[in-house]
Design a protein around this motif. Sequence first.
Motif, PDB file in Angstrom:
ATOM      1  N   GLU A  33       0.832  -1.197   0.000  1.00  0.00           N
ATOM      2  CA  GLU A  33       0.000   0.000   0.000  1.00  0.00           C
ATOM      3  C   GLU A  33       0.874   1.258   0.000  1.00  0.00           C
ATOM      4  O   GLU A  33       2.007   1.233   0.469  1.00  0.00           O
ATOM      5  CB  GLU A  33      -0.871  -0.018   1.260  1.00  0.00           C
ATOM      6  N   ASP A 209      -2.810   5.160  -2.162  1.00  0.00           N
ATOM      7  CA  ASP A 209      -4.035   4.404  -1.947  1.00  0.00           C
ATOM      8  C   ASP A 209      -4.854   5.047  -0.838  1.00  0.00           C
ATOM      9  O   ASP A 209      -6.064   4.888  -0.775  1.00  0.00           O
ATOM     10  CB  ASP A 209      -3.694   2.961  -1.532  1.00  0.00           C
ATOM     11  N   THR A 210      -4.126   5.716   0.057  1.00  0.00           N
ATOM     12  CA  THR A 210      -4.772   6.359   1.202  1.00  0.00           C
ATOM     13  C   THR A 210      -4.103   7.715   1.449  1.00  0.00           C
ATOM     14  O   THR A 210      -2.891   7.834   1.316  1.00  0.00           O
ATOM     15  CB  THR A 210      -4.617   5.491   2.477  1.00  0.00           C
ATOM     16  N   ASN A 223      -8.484   9.147   4.386  1.00  0.00           N
ATOM     17  CA  ASN A 223      -9.498   9.043   3.338  1.00  0.00           C
ATOM     18  C   ASN A 223      -8.896   8.461   2.061  1.00  0.00           C
ATOM     19  O   ASN A 223      -7.682   8.432   1.895  1.00  0.00           O
ATOM     20  CB  ASN A 223     -10.042  10.454   3.048  1.00  0.00           C
ATOM     21  N   HIS A 224      -9.770   8.016   1.165  1.00  0.00           N
ATOM     22  CA  HIS A 224      -9.301   7.609  -0.155  1.00  0.00           C
ATOM     23  C   HIS A 224      -8.949   8.866  -0.952  1.00  0.00           C
ATOM     24  O   HIS A 224      -9.625   9.885  -0.807  1.00  0.00           O
ATOM     25  CB  HIS A 224     -10.379   6.824  -0.898  1.00  0.00           C
ATOM     26  N   GLU A 226      -9.410   9.828  -4.062  1.00  0.00           N
ATOM     27  CA  GLU A 226     -10.500  10.372  -4.895  1.00  0.00           C
ATOM     28  C   GLU A 226     -11.450  11.211  -4.051  1.00  0.00           C
ATOM     29  O   GLU A 226     -11.775  12.345  -4.383  1.00  0.00           O
ATOM     30  CB  GLU A 226     -11.278   9.226  -5.553  1.00  0.00           C
ATOM     31  N   GLN A 227     -11.844  10.625  -2.924  1.00  0.00           N
ATOM     32  CA  GLN A 227     -12.774  11.318  -2.031  1.00  0.00           C
ATOM     33  C   GLN A 227     -12.131  12.531  -1.385  1.00  0.00           C
ATOM     34  O   GLN A 227     -12.736  13.592  -1.300  1.00  0.00           O
ATOM     35  CB  GLN A 227     -13.238  10.361  -0.941  1.00  0.00           C
TER      36      GLN A 227
END
Lengths: 248, 223
Positions: A33, A209-210, A223-224, A226-227
Amino acid sequence: MKEMMLEVEHLKKSYDNKNLILDDITFSIKKGEVISILGPSGCGKSTLLKCLNGLESVDEGVIKLKGEKIETEKRKIHKIREKIGMVFQSYDLFPHMTIMENLVLAPRKVQKRKKEEIQEEAKQLLIRVGLLDKKDNYPRQLSGGQKQRVAIVRALLMKPEVLLLDEITAALDPEMVCEVLQVVLELAKTGMTMIIVTHELQFAKAVADTIIFMEKGRIIEINHPEQFFSIPKTDRAKQFLESRGKFQ
Amino acid sequence: MDTSFMQSQVFLYIEGAKLTLYLASIGILFAILVGLLCSIIRYLNIPIIRQIVGVYIELSRNTPLLIQLFFLYFGLPKIGILLSSKQCAIIGLTFLGGSYMAEAFRTGLDNVAHIQKDIALSLGMTQIQVFQYVVLPQAISNSIPVFCSNIIFLMKETSVFSAVALADLMFVTKDLIGIYYKTDEALFMLVVSYLILLLPISIGCTLLERKVRYAEYGNRSAI
């Protein structure tokens, strides 16, 4: 379910028992990750990385590598550092050694591996970052971006389980940022577990990824990407992104 | 100037120069070792020994070599320690030079960037490995200019050895002046002798400085 690589639980650190630099930091990273840590200057990002690597002591809390608690005892700490590599903002190599000598030193002295074997591996990695022709040069003959790429290779040669990158492009000229980030992106593709502190938001978005957003020594949001970049959960993160002009 | 007189006395100067060079080389070699040891003790911050080293450095730097030699040659026999002239000269030069060398190496150590240590540690090296492979080579390279001027300084300081009955260059000169009253010739030969001894060292040092300049980070173009 991927294997848990690094777990950080309730980490606290202060200077002089007054100023809390890290306040109850808890997060974890799985094998392969990539986590990007964002936040304003002085929020404790770099200190956190140094704590994970044992370059700074912690007051409270637990760090686990693959489920095993890390002993921050002085005598054992260098064993941990073999497994948790770090690349720094200042792209210093050892100036009295050639590029190849820079690369061979730690695997040779710390892991007692054969010189020829390390050199062969080093050559392969230098090819990957496009610097094989520099192997016999001294650091002063390289540009900042080239040095930083060598520094990444130097950390990789120790075969770390986790790689910590501390604002590795912050001290570089703009035209050199890209070449270094490219190397990191490719590393991410090969499944390297990485924790990346950066100011390059676009890059964080692309590689992570995070996203962990920190402020004043605390984790405000996990958070992700994208978000995080479109609808951040917290107002503070929103303000931060707006101030960077990246809020869409 | 009386050149035939000068020719007839050259052998005395050669003998004197040999003695000067002999005592200086041994003294300076020991001074380097003492200096290295002292600077490492200070760098590693070893309690108590560190303080002792500090006292030694101040004592050594702030007293003239002549006085230190008198102490060794005339003072120590009073408490039963009898040293030969040569022993006095070598110990004296080591005592004086050790502190100067220690300071040179200390400056070198202080000028190694802290990040260099962090990087080396982050690669899993032990403190000792970091010091041996990363810090010390850079420190030595940093301290070369001061180190070189110290060597020349210590070579020149040997001119007081005549005070403890050693037939060095200065002694020979004073002797010739006393016996033949050829002041100009004797002093001229003294100056020339020191130049012959020191110029090669000076040039060698300049070359050495150029060779180890790698430690100057990045900015300087390739040599």
